[in-house]
Design a protein around this motif. Structure first.
Motif, PDB file in Angstrom:
ATOM      1  N   TYR A   1       0.845  -1.192   0.000  1.00 13.59           N
ATOM      2  CA  TYR A   1       0.000   0.000   0.000  1.00 13.59           C
ATOM      3  C   TYR A   1       0.886   1.249   0.000  1.00 13.59           C
ATOM      4  O   TYR A   1       0.634   2.210  -0.740  1.00 13.59           O
ATOM      5  CB  TYR A   1      -0.931  -0.032   1.214  1.00 13.59           C
ATOM      6  N   LYS A  10      -7.177  -7.856   4.816  1.00  8.48           N
ATOM      7  CA  LYS A  10      -7.212  -7.423   6.216  1.00  8.48           C
ATOM      8  C   LYS A  10      -8.429  -7.992   6.938  1.00  8.48           C
ATOM      9  O   LYS A  10      -8.348  -8.391   8.094  1.00  8.48           O
ATOM     10  CB  LYS A  10      -7.199  -5.893   6.286  1.00  8.48           C
ATOM     11  N   ARG A  50       2.334   1.589  -3.453  1.00  9.88           N
ATOM     12  CA  ARG A  50       1.328   2.046  -4.425  1.00  9.88           C
ATOM     13  C   ARG A  50       1.069   3.536  -4.273  1.00  9.88           C
ATOM     14  O   ARG A  50       0.849   4.253  -5.254  1.00  9.88           O
ATOM     15  CB  ARG A  50       0.019   1.255  -4.236  1.00  9.88           C
ATOM     16  N   SER A  59      -6.401  -5.732  -1.110  1.00  5.48           N
ATOM     17  CA  SER A  59      -5.860  -5.056   0.071  1.00  5.48           C
ATOM     18  C   SER A  59      -6.891  -5.048   1.198  1.00  5.48           C
ATOM     19  O   SER A  59      -6.613  -5.447   2.335  1.00  5.48           O
ATOM     20  CB  SER A  59      -5.453  -3.626  -0.315  1.00  5.48           C
ATOM     21  N   ILE A  60      -8.095  -4.603   0.884  1.00  9.30           N
ATOM     22  CA  ILE A  60      -9.141  -4.510   1.923  1.00  9.30           C
ATOM     23  C   ILE A  60      -9.552  -5.903   2.393  1.00  9.30           C
ATOM     24  O   ILE A  60      -9.637  -6.170   3.592  1.00  9.30           O
ATOM     25  CB  ILE A  60     -10.369  -3.737   1.384  1.00  9.30           C
ATOM     26  N   PHE A  98     -13.606   7.192  -0.766  1.00 10.98           N
ATOM     27  CA  PHE A  98     -12.462   6.794  -1.550  1.00 10.98           C
ATOM     28  C   PHE A  98     -12.873   6.637  -3.021  1.00 10.98           C
ATOM     29  O   PHE A  98     -12.159   7.034  -3.937  1.00 10.98           O
ATOM     30  CB  PHE A  98     -11.989   5.473  -0.960  1.00 10.98           C
ATOM     31  N   LEU A 143      -6.152  -4.360  -6.918  1.00  8.95           N
ATOM     32  CA  LEU A 143      -5.231  -4.072  -5.813  1.00  8.95           C
ATOM     33  C   LEU A 143      -5.974  -3.545  -4.587  1.00  8.95           C
ATOM     34  O   LEU A 143      -5.655  -3.906  -3.456  1.00  8.95           O
ATOM     35  CB  LEU A 143      -4.133  -3.096  -6.265  1.00  8.95           C
ATOM     36  N   ILE A 144      -6.979  -2.694  -4.790  1.00  8.90           N
ATOM     37  CA  ILE A 144      -7.754  -2.190  -3.648  1.00  8.90           C
ATOM     38  C   ILE A 144      -8.545  -3.336  -3.021  1.00  8.90           C
ATOM     39  O   ILE A 144      -8.555  -3.516  -1.802  1.00  8.90           O
ATOM     40  CB  ILE A 144      -8.754  -1.081  -4.072  1.00  8.90           C
TER      41      ILE A 144
HETATM   42  N1  URA Z   1      -7.951   1.010   1.498  1.00 12.09           N
HETATM   43  C1  URA Z   1      -7.155  -0.067   1.661  1.00 12.09           C
HETATM   44  O1  URA Z   1      -7.109  -0.636   2.744  1.00 12.09           O
HETATM   45  N2  URA Z   1      -6.437  -0.493   0.624  1.00 12.09           N
HETATM   46  C2  URA Z   1      -6.455   0.100  -0.569  1.00 12.09           C
HETATM   47  O2  URA Z   1      -5.781  -0.343  -1.478  1.00 12.09           O
HETATM   48  C3  URA Z   1      -7.271   1.227  -0.729  1.00 12.09           C
HETATM   49  C4  URA Z   1      -8.025   1.654   0.318  1.00 12.09           C
END
Ligand code: URA
Ligand code: CA
Length: 432
Positions: free
Chosen positions: A165, A187, A168, A183-184, A207, A179-180
């Motif tokens: 992140y 988690k 990026r 990433s989210i 966002f 990728l977003i």
């Molecule tokens: N929030 C995130 O956790 N990851 C991203 O890539 C964008 C927004």
């Protein structure tokens, strides 16, 4: 395997195998693959996209780059809610006790906020005595016994995401759906719940600025979740203006209490029900979304949700009397009205700009190291679509400083009054 060949493969539109994706993420996490090669790959993904299979594999490779939380000692289907982030978003404070009141385990791992207001933990700390410094065992026991507990983030979750992140961010590759989404979702999956409900925001304070982008992201995340064995649903909701009336930590706690009493702002209540019904459905506590919503309305009507909130506060060291006496929450020294300069209809309250005004008062952190003032913030007196007369108050500023000229200016800059305007649609879409 050589990273340069994998970059070339993606650059030319190829599909990376599971082994190749694992090689990339493991190598990058261990610093065996340098930033410049990872950036080149991120840019190739930005232009070439990823298949559904690649997205799922990338997500799981990121999950496996660090620790994962094991919630198996907690009975029942654990459903987590995630918001892509907005202004004055008080939904978690409402949803946690609301859903727990239906015997659905809420095992929430939360963080502190950066930006407009605090995170869920900051907000809860506005309640005297409330703390999240509980051990893992106590956390599990509280959820099993009371169906609700919040703990601070710990462990080394998704280190690959932290590195990626940050990379990026400085290589113009944040804005890529695969990728977003990975990433989210990585988690959320590492945090251990069985099912996930996503609140994907759209509009100025979000966002994803357009509804189309938000929809695409929501679909991508729902597919990833379902493809890796976590039932996932999403709501796409409006964040062109702030949610509810309150922006600020103690102010939002009060707003959450009002909502649990059935007297909250209509938009906050509507969104809590839209997200809550998906949570109840995914937890197998209702046969349909309609039945789930009816159950949620019933625990608000009966006062059970409010009782659950008191129980939750007590369990974590807080003073539950704030629920009946919200005036016990931290209060700011000054309340300053911001009158409308002209009459008409409120046409716009730009969410991120008004959120920045709240941050200047001290409601949020400008940097990770900044302090936070739990008492301060803004109360909107009007929302988009409301008529307003010249001189009527648009916003009440709750401040601990007398001179708030900067904040007033920012508020005027973010609110537009016109001859005609309509309230925006709150729930744009649901993805199931
Ligand atoms: N929030 C995130 O956790 N990851 C991203 O890539 C964008 C927004
Ligand atoms: Ca709010």
């Amino acid at each position: 395997m050589r990273m340069v060949d994998l970059i070339a493969k993606k650059r030319d539109g190829g599909e990376l195998t599971t082994e190749e994706i694992n090689f990339i993420i493991e190598g990058y996490t261990k610093d065996e693959i340098p930033d410049y090669q990872a950036s080149a790959l991120a840019m190739a993904i930005y232009f070439r996209d990823m298949t559904e299979r690649e997205r799922a594999d990338l997500t799981m490779a990121i999950v496996n780059s660090g620790d994962t939380i094991d919630l198996s000692a907690i009975e029942g289907v654990k459903v987590d809610k995630h918001s892509t982030g907005g202004v004055g978003d008080t939904t978690t404070l409402v949803l946690a006790p609301l859903v727990a009141a239906l015997d659905i385990p809420v095992a929430k791992m939360s963080g502190r906020g950066l930006g407009h207001t605090g995170g869920t933990i900051d907000k809860l700390e506005a309640i005297a005595g409330f703390h999240v410094e509980i051990g893992k065992e106590e956390f599990v026991e509280l959820v099993n016994r009371h169906k609700i507990a919040v703990i601070g983030q710990s462990g080394n979750l998704t280190p690959a995401d932290k590195k990626l992140y940050a990379l990026r961010d400085v290589t113009a590759t944040v804005n890529s759906i695969p990728l977003i989404a990975s990433s989210i979702m990585s988690k959320k999956i590492a945090a251990g719940s069985d099912a996930i409900v996503l609140d994907v925001k759209t509009g100025a304070g979000a966002f994803m600025k357009t509804a189309e982008d938000a929809k695409e992201l929501a679909h991508a995340m729902v597919r990833i979740g379902n493809n890796v064995g976590r039932k996932t649903m999403a709501v796409i909701s409006d964040m062109s203006q702030p949610l509810g009336y309150a922006i600020g930590n103690a102010l939002e706690v009060k707003e959450a209490i009002d909502t649990l009493k059935g007297n909250g702002p209509k938009d906050l209540e509507e969104l809590c029900l839209a997200l809550g019904r998906q949570m109840v459905f995914l937890a197998n506590k209702a046969a349909s979304l309609e039945e789930a919503e009816e159950k949620l309305r019933e625990v608000i009507r009966s006062g059970k949700a409010l009782e659950k909130f008191k129980e939750f506060i007590t369990n974590q060291g807080g003073d539950p009397s704030v629920v009946d006496h919200p005036e016990k929450l931290p209060q700011a020294a000054y309340q300053i009205e911001v009158p409308a300069k002209t009459g008409g209809v409120v046409a716009e309250i730009v969410a991120d700009e008004i959120g920045t005004a709240a941050m200047w008062l001290g409601a949020g952190r400008a940097t990770k190291e900044s302090g936070i003032d739990l008492a301060v913030g803004l109360m909107l007196n009007k929302k988009v679509g409301d008529p307003v007369k010249a001189g009527e108050s648009l916003v009440t500023i709750h401040a601990n400083r007398e001179d708030v000229k900067d904040v007033v200016e920012n508020i005027y800059a973010s609110i537009r009054i016109a001859d005609h305007a309509e309230a925006p649609v709150l729930v744009h879409d649901i993805v199931t």
